[in-house]
Scaffold this motif. Structure first.
Motif, mmCIF file in Angstrom:
data_model
loop_
_atom_site.group_PDB
_atom_site.id
_atom_site.type_symbol
_atom_site.label_atom_id
_atom_site.label_comp_id
_atom_site.label_asym_id
_atom_site.label_seq_id
_atom_site.Cartn_x
_atom_site.Cartn_y
_atom_site.Cartn_z
ATOM 1 N N SER A 31 -2.785 10.403 2.074
ATOM 2 C CA SER A 31 -2.047 9.252 1.971
ATOM 3 C C SER A 31 -0.555 9.419 2.003
ATOM 4 O O SER A 31 0.118 10.789 2.182
ATOM 5 C CB SER A 31 -2.289 8.556 0.685
ATOM 6 O OG SER A 31 -1.618 9.541 -0.231
ATOM 7 N N ASP B 155 1.760 -6.834 0.762
ATOM 8 C CA ASP B 155 0.605 -6.993 1.024
ATOM 9 C C ASP B 155 -0.418 -5.742 0.727
ATOM 10 O O ASP B 155 -0.450 -4.804 1.292
ATOM 11 C CB ASP B 155 0.463 -7.092 2.416
ATOM 12 C CG ASP B 155 -1.085 -7.662 2.799
ATOM 13 O OD1 ASP B 155 -1.877 -7.563 1.891
ATOM 14 O OD2 ASP B 155 -1.158 -8.335 4.039
ATOM 15 N N PHE B 156 -1.096 -5.916 -0.509
ATOM 16 C CA PHE B 156 -1.873 -4.832 -1.072
ATOM 17 C C PHE B 156 -2.843 -4.363 -0.142
ATOM 18 O O PHE B 156 -3.230 -3.105 0.193
ATOM 19 C CB PHE B 156 -2.330 -5.294 -2.356
ATOM 20 C CG PHE B 156 -3.221 -4.183 -2.906
ATOM 21 C CD1 PHE B 156 -2.532 -2.647 -3.479
ATOM 22 C CD2 PHE B 156 -4.601 -4.240 -3.050
ATOM 23 C CE1 PHE B 156 -3.362 -1.924 -3.928
ATOM 24 C CE2 PHE B 156 -5.663 -3.448 -3.558
ATOM 25 C CZ PHE B 156 -4.941 -1.968 -3.857
ATOM 26 N N TYR C 164 1.529 9.266 -0.152
ATOM 27 C CA TYR C 164 2.053 9.957 -1.315
ATOM 28 C C TYR C 164 2.521 11.394 -1.075
ATOM 29 O O TYR C 164 3.003 12.050 -2.111
ATOM 30 C CB TYR C 164 0.801 9.826 -2.368
ATOM 31 C CG TYR C 164 1.047 8.423 -3.230
ATOM 32 C CD1 TYR C 164 2.106 7.977 -3.931
ATOM 33 C CD2 TYR C 164 0.243 7.465 -2.717
ATOM 34 C CE1 TYR C 164 2.381 6.933 -4.603
ATOM 35 C CE2 TYR C 164 0.307 6.105 -3.254
ATOM 36 C CZ TYR C 164 1.434 5.954 -4.162
ATOM 37 O OH TYR C 164 1.390 4.540 -4.649
ATOM 38 N N PHE D 51 7.248 2.785 -2.303
ATOM 39 C CA PHE D 51 5.926 2.265 -2.634
ATOM 40 C C PHE D 51 5.565 1.039 -3.361
ATOM 41 O O PHE D 51 4.802 0.182 -3.126
ATOM 42 C CB PHE D 51 5.248 3.503 -3.295
ATOM 43 C CG PHE D 51 5.019 4.900 -2.666
ATOM 44 C CD1 PHE D 51 3.809 4.685 -1.938
ATOM 45 C CD2 PHE D 51 5.938 5.868 -2.743
ATOM 46 C CE1 PHE D 51 3.560 5.986 -1.222
ATOM 47 C CE2 PHE D 51 5.723 6.939 -1.953
ATOM 48 C CZ PHE D 51 4.398 7.146 -1.259
ATOM 49 N N ASP D 52 6.504 0.793 -4.330
ATOM 50 C CA ASP D 52 6.650 -0.432 -4.838
ATOM 51 C C ASP D 52 6.666 -1.696 -3.920
ATOM 52 O O ASP D 52 6.116 -2.634 -3.714
ATOM 53 C CB ASP D 52 7.948 -0.561 -6.165
ATOM 54 C CG ASP D 52 7.600 0.224 -7.044
ATOM 55 O OD1 ASP D 52 6.547 0.394 -7.551
ATOM 56 O OD2 ASP D 52 8.599 0.644 -7.877
ATOM 57 N N PHE E 293 3.495 -2.049 -1.718
ATOM 58 C CA PHE E 293 2.217 -2.647 -2.188
ATOM 59 C C PHE E 293 2.624 -4.160 -2.748
ATOM 60 O O PHE E 293 1.767 -4.962 -2.917
ATOM 61 C CB PHE E 293 1.885 -1.931 -3.494
ATOM 62 C CG PHE E 293 1.349 -0.736 -3.281
ATOM 63 C CD1 PHE E 293 -0.080 -0.627 -2.692
ATOM 64 C CD2 PHE E 293 1.787 0.492 -3.521
ATOM 65 C CE1 PHE E 293 -0.741 0.249 -2.566
ATOM 66 C CE2 PHE E 293 1.058 1.715 -3.085
ATOM 67 C CZ PHE E 293 -0.118 1.431 -2.399
ATOM 68 N N SER E 294 3.830 -4.597 -3.043
ATOM 69 C CA SER E 294 4.168 -5.933 -3.194
ATOM 70 C C SER E 294 4.272 -6.604 -2.283
ATOM 71 O O SER E 294 3.982 -8.086 -2.178
ATOM 72 C CB SER E 294 5.627 -5.952 -3.997
ATOM 73 O OG SER E 294 6.525 -5.800 -2.948
ATOM 74 N N VAL F 132 -0.582 2.792 3.461
ATOM 75 C CA VAL F 132 -0.216 3.802 2.794
ATOM 76 C C VAL F 132 -1.099 4.785 2.009
ATOM 77 O O VAL F 132 -0.977 5.843 2.162
ATOM 78 C CB VAL F 132 0.598 3.040 1.462
ATOM 79 C CG1 VAL F 132 1.129 4.011 0.376
ATOM 80 C CG2 VAL F 132 1.665 1.953 2.118
ATOM 81 N N LEU F 133 -2.321 4.142 1.851
ATOM 82 C CA LEU F 133 -3.131 5.095 1.143
ATOM 83 C C LEU F 133 -4.204 5.599 2.165
ATOM 84 O O LEU F 133 -5.093 6.413 1.815
ATOM 85 C CB LEU F 133 -4.113 4.291 0.131
ATOM 86 C CG LEU F 133 -3.137 3.644 -0.885
ATOM 87 C CD1 LEU F 133 -4.125 2.957 -1.840
ATOM 88 C CD2 LEU F 133 -2.574 4.756 -1.808
ATOM 89 N N SER G 124 -1.579 -2.474 2.765
ATOM 90 C CA SER G 124 -0.924 -1.257 2.073
ATOM 91 C C SER G 124 -2.358 -0.252 2.027
ATOM 92 O O SER G 124 -2.124 1.192 1.947
ATOM 93 C CB SER G 124 -0.360 -1.561 0.902
ATOM 94 O OG SER G 124 1.096 -2.145 1.081
ATOM 95 N N LYS G 125 -3.330 -0.516 1.547
ATOM 96 C CA LYS G 125 -4.441 0.345 1.552
ATOM 97 C C LYS G 125 -4.758 1.111 2.853
ATOM 98 O O LYS G 125 -5.014 2.230 2.585
ATOM 99 C CB LYS G 125 -5.902 -0.543 1.136
ATOM 100 C CG LYS G 125 -5.824 -0.885 -0.291
ATOM 101 C CD LYS G 125 -7.074 -1.949 -0.445
ATOM 102 C CE LYS G 125 -8.102 -1.205 -0.451
ATOM 103 N NZ LYS G 125 -9.241 -2.041 -0.921
#
Length: 378
Positions: A85, A105-106, A87, A98-99, A102-103, A113-114, A109-110
């Motif tokens: 990810s 479009d979660f 991270y 990251f804030d 995710f704010s 980002v993840l 972002s999955k």
């Protein structure tokens, strides 16, 4: 992680990942662990200033260094593929980045980002009631896992919940991918413990050989087999696929009897229509009907089945009466053949035949009439 549902995104990086030979890379890693231990023992010997011990530990260290180099230079270790990810770059990107991600479009972002593989929404899924509870991750017996060497072929003894003294149930689906889901009832759960398959040009003999090798230590050599009704189409001519599979398991490629007895359970059974399958699986996976078994699937040993059930999509189709019914979207079965095991609906069909036994089909919805869709047999 690519999202192929979006324009301009392709899965080329995942295709590269399929080139990775995990077993070969694991061998490099395991040899490296031993090499590190040998180097540590050599360093300790140097500190002790025992000349004989130093020479002994150095020989061991150099011997493992040669093995490590040989393992790394093997042709199967040229590709290393790992999904991580964003991270891993948190020190550079900062928590604020990251804030913001995710704010926005979660769900997006999955993926971005993840690095989670995009999944269809629940309302798009054919097996919509499939939950985490339907999978178990402790299906590998640690004692037997430790006994198998680096180059040993695992067999059924590694399955923690497999009872070698009981008969095996099997769901079988034929095609350019032949899928085979094995299961046993342990009294509390109906456990799918292993999934086997072959891809064309491999055929019935090759899958039977895989089965015979994997279940060689099994003691109660009885296999109850449920399958596509079309597999019986040429029964009178003794050329039907189900009988061919039965013979291939009962008699090996050299003409020797294996001791296995295969019982064909689907003889005389009618079509299983996709809309009936949808209704059946919705009720079975909801686990509210006490007359239906509670199914549990091995997360690792049934990986193709798990992926197939998790990703299978539904669509609505008009039947002969003009009513819309739910059917399985089987377009993934037209993918390139090497992609079928983890990306197509093929494995899920073997699960269908395994679960939708004649007596269980009668226990769904009482006397409720089921809307009929197009037959799933091809």
């Amino acid at each position: 992680m690519p999202d192929t549902d979006k324009i301009g995104q392709y899965d080329w990086i995942l295709e590269r990942g399929k080139r990775m030979k995990t077993q070969a890379l694991m061998l490099v890693l395991k040899v490296a662990f031993v090499l590190n231990e040998a180097l540590g023992e050599y360093a300790a010997a140097v500190e002790s200033k025992d000349r004989e011990e130093i020479l002994k530990k150095k020989r061991v260290w150099k011997r493992w260094e040669e093995r490590w180099t040989a393992a790394r230079m093997h042709k199967d270790t040229h590709t290393m593929f790992y999904v991580a990810s964003s991270y891993v770059n948190v020190d550079i990107l900062t928590p604020e980045w990251f804030d913001d991600a995710f704010s926005d479009d979660f769900l997006d972002s999955k993926t971005t980002v993840l690095s989670m593989k995009p999944k269809p929404e629940k309302g798009e899924l054919f097996y919509a009631n499939l939950q985490d509870r339907h999978f178990y991750m402790d299906g590998t017996d640690p004692d037997w896992a430790a006994r198998f060497g680096l180059n040993d072929e695992e067999d059924c003894r590694i399955l923690k919940y497999h009872n070698r003294k009981k008969a095996i149930d099997c769901g079988l689906d034929f095609g350019n991918m032949i899928s085979m889901t094995m299961a046993q009832d342990d009294g509390k759960y109906y456990r799918c413990t292993k999934f086997l398959f072959t891809l064309s040009p491999e055929w019935i003999r090759e899958l039977a050989d895989k089965f015979l090798a994997y279940y060689k230590p099994h003691r109660e050599k009885t296999l109850n087999m449920w399958y596509d009704r079309a597999a019986n189409n040429y029964a009178k001519a003794k050329q039907d696929l189900a009988t061919q599979m039965k013979r291939a398991i009962e008699v090996d490629g050299e003409g020797n009897k294996t001791g296995w007895k295969v019982i064909l359970m689907s003889e005389g059974q009618g079509n299983i229509y996709q809309n009936e399958e949808y209704n059946f699986m919705m009720e079975c996976l909801a686990e509210q009907n006490p007359r239906l078994p509670k199914v549990r699937i091995d997360f690792y040993h049934c990986k193709p089945l798990r992926c197939s059930l998790e990703d299978a999509r539904m669509k609505k189709k008009a039947n002969a009466k003009g009513n819309f019914v739910v059917v399985k979207d089987k377009s993934t079965e037209k993918l390139p053949i090497h992609r079928l095991p983890l990306e197509s609906t093929n494995p899920s069909d073997s699960f269908k035949y395994l679960m939708m036994k004649r007596d269980l089909r009668r226990k769904v919805g009482g006397a409720r009439k089921v809307n009929v869709g197009d037959a799933s047999v091809r």
